[in-house]
Design an enzyme around this catalytic site. Structure first.
Site, PDB file in Angstrom:
ATOM      1  N   GLY A  94      -9.927  82.643  15.310  1.00 30.04           N
ATOM      2  CA  GLY A  94      -9.095  83.439  14.413  1.00 30.04           C
ATOM      3  C   GLY A  94      -9.628  83.451  12.999  1.00 30.04           C
ATOM      4  O   GLY A  94      -8.867  83.358  12.035  1.00 30.04           O
ATOM      5  N   ALA A  95     -10.934  83.593  12.862  1.00 32.71           N
ATOM      6  CA  ALA A  95     -11.548  83.570  11.525  1.00 32.71           C
ATOM      7  C   ALA A  95     -11.589  84.958  10.899  1.00 32.71           C
ATOM      8  O   ALA A  95     -12.209  85.147   9.853  1.00 32.71           O
ATOM      9  CB  ALA A  95     -12.953  82.976  11.612  1.00 32.71           C
ATOM     10  N   SER A  97      -9.013  86.581   9.692  1.00 37.13           N
ATOM     11  CA  SER A  97      -8.031  86.796   8.622  1.00 37.13           C
ATOM     12  C   SER A  97      -7.416  85.476   8.188  1.00 37.13           C
ATOM     13  O   SER A  97      -7.652  84.434   8.802  1.00 37.13           O
ATOM     14  CB  SER A  97      -6.953  87.803   9.076  1.00 37.13           C
ATOM     15  N   GLY A  98      -6.642  85.537   7.115  1.00 37.83           N
ATOM     16  CA  GLY A  98      -5.827  84.412   6.682  1.00 37.83           C
ATOM     17  C   GLY A  98      -6.573  83.098   6.517  1.00 37.83           C
ATOM     18  O   GLY A  98      -7.658  83.032   5.933  1.00 37.83           O
ATOM     19  N   GLY A 100      -8.081  81.150   8.702  1.00 35.44           N
ATOM     20  CA  GLY A 100      -9.373  81.034   9.384  1.00 35.44           C
ATOM     21  C   GLY A 100     -10.500  81.636   8.565  1.00 35.44           C
ATOM     22  O   GLY A 100     -11.580  81.039   8.428  1.00 35.44           O
ATOM     23  N   TYR A 275       7.021  80.264  18.885  1.00 38.83           N
ATOM     24  CA  TYR A 275       5.943  79.920  17.944  1.00 38.83           C
ATOM     25  C   TYR A 275       6.040  78.450  17.531  1.00 38.83           C
ATOM     26  O   TYR A 275       5.049  77.714  17.544  1.00 38.83           O
ATOM     27  CB  TYR A 275       6.022  80.812  16.697  1.00 38.83           C
TER      28      TYR A 275
HETATM   29  P1  NDP Z   1      -3.299  85.287  10.497  1.00 39.23           P
HETATM   30  O1  NDP Z   1      -2.473  86.202  11.318  1.00 39.23           O
HETATM   31  O2  NDP Z   1      -3.793  85.747   9.189  1.00 39.23           O
HETATM   32  O3  NDP Z   1      -4.534  84.779  11.338  1.00 39.23           O
HETATM   33  C1  NDP Z   1      -4.428  84.531  12.701  1.00 39.23           C
HETATM   34  C2  NDP Z   1      -5.759  84.738  13.357  1.00 39.23           C
HETATM   35  O4  NDP Z   1      -5.621  84.531  14.764  1.00 39.23           O
HETATM   36  C3  NDP Z   1      -6.301  86.157  13.179  1.00 39.23           C
HETATM   37  O5  NDP Z   1      -7.668  86.071  12.932  1.00 39.23           O
HETATM   38  C4  NDP Z   1      -6.043  86.783  14.529  1.00 39.23           C
HETATM   39  O6  NDP Z   1      -6.951  87.803  14.883  1.00 39.23           O
HETATM   40  C5  NDP Z   1      -6.260  85.587  15.429  1.00 39.23           C
HETATM   41  N1  NDP Z   1      -5.740  85.809  16.776  1.00 39.23           N
HETATM   42  C6  NDP Z   1      -4.508  86.220  17.128  1.00 39.23           C
HETATM   43  N2  NDP Z   1      -4.442  86.373  18.453  1.00 39.23           N
HETATM   44  C7  NDP Z   1      -5.661  86.057  18.956  1.00 39.23           C
HETATM   45  C8  NDP Z   1      -6.212  86.051  20.256  1.00 39.23           C
HETATM   46  N3  NDP Z   1      -5.510  86.443  21.314  1.00 39.23           N
HETATM   47  N4  NDP Z   1      -7.506  85.671  20.402  1.00 39.23           N
HETATM   48  C9  NDP Z   1      -8.225  85.316  19.330  1.00 39.23           C
HETATM   49  N5  NDP Z   1      -7.756  85.312  18.076  1.00 39.23           N
HETATM   50  C10 NDP Z   1      -6.484  85.693  17.901  1.00 39.23           C
HETATM   51  O7  NDP Z   1      -2.392  83.958  10.325  1.00 39.23           O
HETATM   52  P2  NDP Z   1      -2.648  82.581   9.518  1.00 39.23           P
HETATM   53  O8  NDP Z   1      -3.970  82.587   8.891  1.00 39.23           O
HETATM   54  O9  NDP Z   1      -1.451  82.342   8.715  1.00 39.23           O
HETATM   55  O10 NDP Z   1      -2.617  81.519  10.712  1.00 39.23           O
HETATM   56  C11 NDP Z   1      -3.665  80.647  10.973  1.00 39.23           C
HETATM   57  C12 NDP Z   1      -3.117  79.315  11.462  1.00 39.23           C
HETATM   58  O11 NDP Z   1      -2.354  78.705  10.432  1.00 39.23           O
HETATM   59  C13 NDP Z   1      -2.189  79.414  12.653  1.00 39.23           C
HETATM   60  O12 NDP Z   1      -2.485  78.362  13.543  1.00 39.23           O
HETATM   61  C14 NDP Z   1      -0.812  79.202  12.058  1.00 39.23           C
HETATM   62  O13 NDP Z   1       0.074  78.650  12.995  1.00 39.23           O
HETATM   63  C15 NDP Z   1      -1.149  78.220  10.976  1.00 39.23           C
HETATM   64  N6  NDP Z   1      -0.173  78.091   9.897  1.00 39.23           N
HETATM   65  C16 NDP Z   1       0.089  79.132   9.062  1.00 39.23           C
HETATM   66  C17 NDP Z   1       0.999  78.990   8.046  1.00 39.23           C
HETATM   67  C18 NDP Z   1       1.323  80.096   7.103  1.00 39.23           C
HETATM   68  O14 NDP Z   1       2.175  79.890   6.254  1.00 39.23           O
HETATM   69  N7  NDP Z   1       0.695  81.265   7.208  1.00 39.23           N
HETATM   70  C19 NDP Z   1       1.685  77.721   7.825  1.00 39.23           C
HETATM   71  C20 NDP Z   1       1.323  76.686   8.771  1.00 39.23           C
HETATM   72  C21 NDP Z   1       0.415  76.884   9.743  1.00 39.23           C
HETATM   73  P3  NDP Z   1      -6.818  89.323  14.307  1.00 39.23           P
HETATM   74  O15 NDP Z   1      -7.379  89.275  12.935  1.00 39.23           O
HETATM   75  O16 NDP Z   1      -7.673  90.091  15.253  1.00 39.23           O
HETATM   76  O17 NDP Z   1      -5.383  89.675  14.359  1.00 39.23           O
HETATM   77 MG1  PMR Z   2      10.691  78.469   5.691  1.00 38.93          MG
HETATM   78  C1  PMR Z   2      11.904  73.744   1.889  1.00 38.93           C
HETATM   79  C2  PMR Z   2      10.809  74.166   2.121  1.00 38.93           C
HETATM   80  C3  PMR Z   2      10.362  75.178   3.090  1.00 38.93           C
HETATM   81  C4  PMR Z   2       9.065  75.255   3.478  1.00 38.93           C
HETATM   82  C5  PMR Z   2       7.914  74.389   3.042  1.00 38.93           C
HETATM   83  C6  PMR Z   2       8.974  76.327   4.419  1.00 38.93           C
HETATM   84  C7  PMR Z   2       7.810  76.694   5.075  1.00 38.93           C
HETATM   85  N1  PMR Z   2      10.213  76.904   4.552  1.00 38.93           N
HETATM   86  C8  PMR Z   2      11.100  76.213   3.747  1.00 38.93           C
HETATM   87  C9  PMR Z   2      12.453  76.469   3.593  1.00 38.93           C
HETATM   88  C10 PMR Z   2      13.155  77.546   4.142  1.00 38.93           C
HETATM   89  N2  PMR Z   2      12.627  78.488   4.970  1.00 38.93           N
HETATM   90  C11 PMR Z   2      14.565  77.846   3.914  1.00 38.93           C
HETATM   91  C12 PMR Z   2      15.481  77.033   3.034  1.00 38.93           C
HETATM   92  C13 PMR Z   2      14.852  78.990   4.621  1.00 38.93           C
HETATM   93  C14 PMR Z   2      16.185  79.709   4.744  1.00 38.93           C
HETATM   94  C15 PMR Z   2      16.377  80.616   3.636  1.00 38.93           C
HETATM   95  C16 PMR Z   2      13.637  79.391   5.283  1.00 38.93           C
HETATM   96  C17 PMR Z   2      13.521  80.518   6.090  1.00 38.93           C
HETATM   97  C18 PMR Z   2      12.336  80.845   6.778  1.00 38.93           C
HETATM   98  C19 PMR Z   2      12.151  81.948   7.680  1.00 38.93           C
HETATM   99  C20 PMR Z   2      13.141  82.994   8.077  1.00 38.93           C
HETATM  100  N3  PMR Z   2      11.151  80.118   6.680  1.00 38.93           N
HETATM  101  C21 PMR Z   2      10.273  80.702   7.507  1.00 38.93           C
HETATM  102  C22 PMR Z   2      10.850  81.799   8.121  1.00 38.93           C
HETATM  103  C23 PMR Z   2       9.848  82.350   8.990  1.00 38.93           C
HETATM  104  O1  PMR Z   2       9.960  83.335   9.716  1.00 38.93           O
HETATM  105  C24 PMR Z   2       8.638  81.477   8.931  1.00 38.93           C
HETATM  106  C25 PMR Z   2       8.495  80.774  10.241  1.00 38.93           C
HETATM  107  O2  PMR Z   2       9.324  80.017  10.647  1.00 38.93           O
HETATM  108  O3  PMR Z   2       7.418  80.996  10.938  1.00 38.93           O
HETATM  109  C26 PMR Z   2       7.385  80.263  12.160  1.00 38.93           C
HETATM  110  C27 PMR Z   2       8.956  80.469   7.866  1.00 38.93           C
HETATM  111  C28 PMR Z   2       8.207  79.444   7.291  1.00 38.93           C
HETATM  112  N4  PMR Z   2       8.727  78.562   6.371  1.00 38.93           N
HETATM  113  C29 PMR Z   2       7.722  77.712   5.984  1.00 38.93           C
HETATM  114  C30 PMR Z   2       6.535  78.061   6.670  1.00 38.93           C
HETATM  115  C31 PMR Z   2       5.207  77.361   6.515  1.00 38.93           C
HETATM  116  C32 PMR Z   2       6.837  79.118   7.472  1.00 38.93           C
HETATM  117  C33 PMR Z   2       5.851  79.841   8.325  1.00 38.93           C
HETATM  118  C34 PMR Z   2       4.866  79.562   9.091  1.00 38.93           C
HETATM  119  C35 PMR Z   2       4.481  78.489   9.993  1.00 38.93           C
HETATM  120  O4  PMR Z   2       5.118  77.530  10.295  1.00 38.93           O
HETATM  121  O5  PMR Z   2       3.413  78.621  10.402  1.00 38.93           O
END
Ligand code: NDP
Ligand code: PMR
Length: 400
Positions: A94-95, A97-98, A100, A275
């Site tokens: 997944g390199a 975007s984001g 990666g 997820y």
């Molecule tokens: P992005 O959507 O930006 O990146 C995800 C990547 O995964 C993309 O490159 C996407 O490809 C690729 N991907 C999706 N499906 C497939 C598949 N079937 N085969 C191969 N590659 C695939 O998301 P993030 O950068 O945010 O996520 C990266 C990691 O970080 C994940 O593991 C996520 O759980 C984790 N993470 C993210 C957080 C956040 O706040 N964003 C917080 C905590 C963890 P394509 O570009 O083609 O869509």
């Molecule tokens: Mg969350 C207090 C801190 C905190 C942090 C560090 C995250 C991270 N979130 C926090 C709080 C809250 N979130 C609170 C108080 C709420 C209610 C208002 C809230 C809601 C919320 C939603 C609806 N948060 C979310 C969502 C998502 O759809 C995201 C998710 O759950 O993805 C699975 C998300 C996230 N919050 C985070 C992080 C890192 C995410 C996203 C991604 C992930 O786990 O990869």
């Protein structure tokens, strides 16, 4: 004011988040608020030698140091004291975007890494590398669709044909379907979130462990990206729907909706929960790898929460209003926001920083961007669940 903003934001959650804030606070342990245990944060602020502080801007120095020494504490198949002059080879799934892409860029820029970008969309990945300014000789794109076990096996073959040694594998790709009413499925018929985020990576990592073992690189690592939202010992992990694998009955049933359930715990389909469950699987898998293989192979197994990278493509399936409000909410209210660039530096540290060699660790960073060993929730650190997950996953991907 701020609370109005939070509640209107919270109500965007399909599960209705507004009233959840209070509940979430009640359920979260003080000591792990925001996923950063207070005592750990203080220890690292005071420069404890166990919880060493690593500022993002030390990254390149760290990488330089690593190439000049044999990393302590890691069994190496290279003769002791031998300097490794070649570039490291790292596969990042997944390199395109984001996180990666940011990680690939951070590693490529050091000049010490060749990045194999394992992506489902070849052209997108090439374009992404180019517009990120990655030098041509610093990377290759190789096709990998984690939603197909055949594609995973083919990727392993193609990689081996390249003749490159494998030094580090980063399982980073993920999908998130928070608004889906119905499940979608991988080519092999698994619910998509767990199929891609966990099962595809499980097969990939199991296959490529052989290649990591065969490498002469001093610090071989296998990294699986986790998240705070899978950890119910944090506030973020207490926003419903909470992760819960239950007794894994849905996974045992094949996760395919044919008679059984599409959810690991056997419940009704819920994309947001699927997820979070998949992230619990990622963190359990890393620890099970550690228990089974660290001593024997010397490979370092690690997971991490890089911070809330609220601007990535992960939220592409979420409603437009969520995508608009999520970044400022994380920036100004939770203060959990990190940029893609900063998060990429963090994951690049786990790939290459010589002081992050400890195996079995779930890394996090405090507000000063200093790394520390974080605590996983009870479920995400349950060794029996990890073992059962391993065995069931083996069956589903055809390894047992
Ligand atoms: P992005 O959507 O930006 O990146 C995800 C990547 O995964 C993309 O490159 C996407 O490809 C690729 N991907 C999706 N499906 C497939 C598949 N079937 N085969 C191969 N590659 C695939 O998301 P993030 O950068 O945010 O996520 C990266 C990691 O970080 C994940 O593991 C996520 O759980 C984790 N993470 C993210 C957080 C956040 O706040 N964003 C917080 C905590 C963890 P394509 O570009 O083609 O869509
Ligand atoms: Mg969350 C207090 C801190 C905190 C942090 C560090 C995250 C991270 N979130 C926090 C709080 C809250 N979130 C609170 C108080 C709420 C209610 C208002 C809230 C809601 C919320 C939603 C609806 N948060 C979310 C969502 C998502 O759809 C995201 C998710 O759950 O993805 C699975 C998300 C996230 N919050 C985070 C992080 C890192 C995410 C996203 C991604 C992930 O786990 O990869």
């Amino acid at each position: 004011g701020a609370s109005g903003f939070v509640s209107s934001f919270g109500s965007l959650s399909p599960q209705g988040g507004a009233s959840l804030l209070g509940k979430a606070n009640g359920g979260a342990k003080d000591s792990a608020f925001l996923g950063v245990s207070l005592s750990e944060t203080m220890k690292s602020d005071f420069g404890s030698s166990v919880l060493r502080s690593h500022k993002g801007n030390n990254l390149s120095a760290g990488i330089r140091a690593q190439t000049a020494t044999t990393t302590p504490g890691v069994k190496s198949s290279a003769p002791e004291g031998k300097k490794t002059l070649r570039k490291g080879n790292v596969i990042v799934t997944g390199a395109s975007s984001g996180l990666g892409l940011a990680t690939a860029k951070a590693l490529a820029e050091t000049g010490r890494w060749n990045v194999i970008m394992a992506c489902r969309d070849f052209l997108k990945a090439e374009k992404a590398a180019k517009s990120a300014g990655m030098a041509k000789e610093s990377y290759q794109v190789m096709h990998l669709d984690l939603a197909s076990l055949d594609s995973v096996r083919q990727f392993v073959k193609n990689f081996r044909q390249s003749g490159l040694p494998l030094d580090v594998l980063v399982c980073n790709a993920a999908v998130y379907f928070p608004t889906a009413k119905e499940p979608t499925y991988t080519a092999d018929g698994f619910e998509m979130s767990v199929g891609v985020n966990h099962l595809g990576h499980f097969l990939l990592a199991r296959e490529l462990l052989e290649d990591l073992k065969a490498s002469d690189y001093p610090a071989r690592r296998l990294i699986i990206v986790g998240s705070i939202t899978g950890n119910t010992n944090t506030l973020a992990g207490n926003i419903p729907p909470k992760a819960n694998l239950g007794d894994l009955r849905g996974l045992a049933g094949g996760l395919n909706g044919l008679g059984g359930s599409t959810m690991i715990d056997g419940g009704e389909f819920d994309g947001a929960k699927a997820y979070k469950d998949s992230k619990v699987c990622n963190m359990l898998t890393m620890q099970e790898f550690h228990r089974r293989y660290h001593e024997e192979t010397g490979v370092t197994f690690a997971s991490l929460y890089p911070g809330c990278i609220a601007t990535t493509g992960l939220f592409r399936e979420h409603v437009a209003l969520f995508r608009l409000l999520f970044p400022p909410f994380q920036k100004y209210i939770t203060k959990g926001f990190v940029s893609e660039e900063e998060a990429g530096k963090r994951l690049a540290q786990v790939v290459s920083d010589p002081s992050l060699t400890k195996s079995g660790v779930y890394w996090s960073w405090n507000s000063n961007s200093a790394s520390f060993e974080n605590q996983l929730s009870e479920e995400a650190s349950d060794p029996e669940k990890a073992q059962r997950l391993w065995q069931l996953s083996e069956k589903l991907v055809g390894l047992a």
